[in-house]
Design a protein around this motif. Sequence first.
Motif, short mmCIF file in Angstrom:
data_model
loop_
_atom_site.label_atom_id
_atom_site.label_comp_id
_atom_site.label_asym_id
_atom_site.label_seq_id
_atom_site.Cartn_x
_atom_site.Cartn_y
_atom_site.Cartn_z
N TRP A 65 0.86 -1.18 0.00
CA TRP A 65 0.00 0.00 0.00
C TRP A 65 0.90 1.23 0.00
O TRP A 65 2.11 1.11 0.09
N GLU A 66 0.30 2.39 -0.05
CA GLU A 66 1.05 3.65 -0.11
C GLU A 66 2.13 3.75 0.96
O GLU A 66 3.24 4.20 0.70
N ASP A 67 1.80 3.31 2.16
CA ASP A 67 2.72 3.47 3.29
C ASP A 67 3.24 2.15 3.85
O ASP A 67 3.83 2.10 4.91
N VAL A 102 7.75 4.52 1.49
CA VAL A 102 7.02 3.65 2.40
C VAL A 102 7.42 3.99 3.84
O VAL A 102 8.61 4.16 4.11
N VAL A 133 -9.19 1.70 3.20
CA VAL A 133 -7.94 1.04 2.83
C VAL A 133 -8.09 -0.47 3.06
O VAL A 133 -7.69 -1.28 2.23
#
Length: 172
Positions: A65-67, A102, A133
């Motif tokens: 995921w994005e992070d 990340v 999410v």
Amino acid sequence: MEKISIRPARTTDVQGIKALVAPLVQENILITKDTVTYYENIQEFVVAQDESGDLVGCGALHVMWEDLAEVRTLATSAKARGRGVGRRMLEVLIQRAEGLGVSRVFCLTFEVEFFSAHGFEVMENQESIDPDVFAELLRSHDEGVAEFLDLARVKPNTLGNTRMIRQLHVAG
């Protein structure tokens, strides 16, 4: 002591990666993967190579995921264990994660002491995930995402493993 270099994996390394992973699959430390999966994900891998050209370690970073990313398939050969090869590969993978922006890196492992020594902490409970999410992550076919979410369907894969996470310091 012979020199070990860490480099991005190439397609020609797949058979060597499989050979490194095989004994750990036999010991139920790592989960077996189809050969095609290694080829599909080769760009996620780094390998450790000794002076004679033999692969003595491998590891992968998979963005979830994005992070969030996962360290996967971190393995060293018996002859390389205890020589800092795993640590060096993990450092390269963490640098990759930071470079991608990340902020958290997850792993599912039996090697709690090793990952704890490198800044990972045991996940007591599933971290709070935004419901939107979570819904998006549920759409993933990736087993690692299911393991992170602690879904019931992957319980046989995760039995005895510890879910761990490390916060990164990413410049934003």
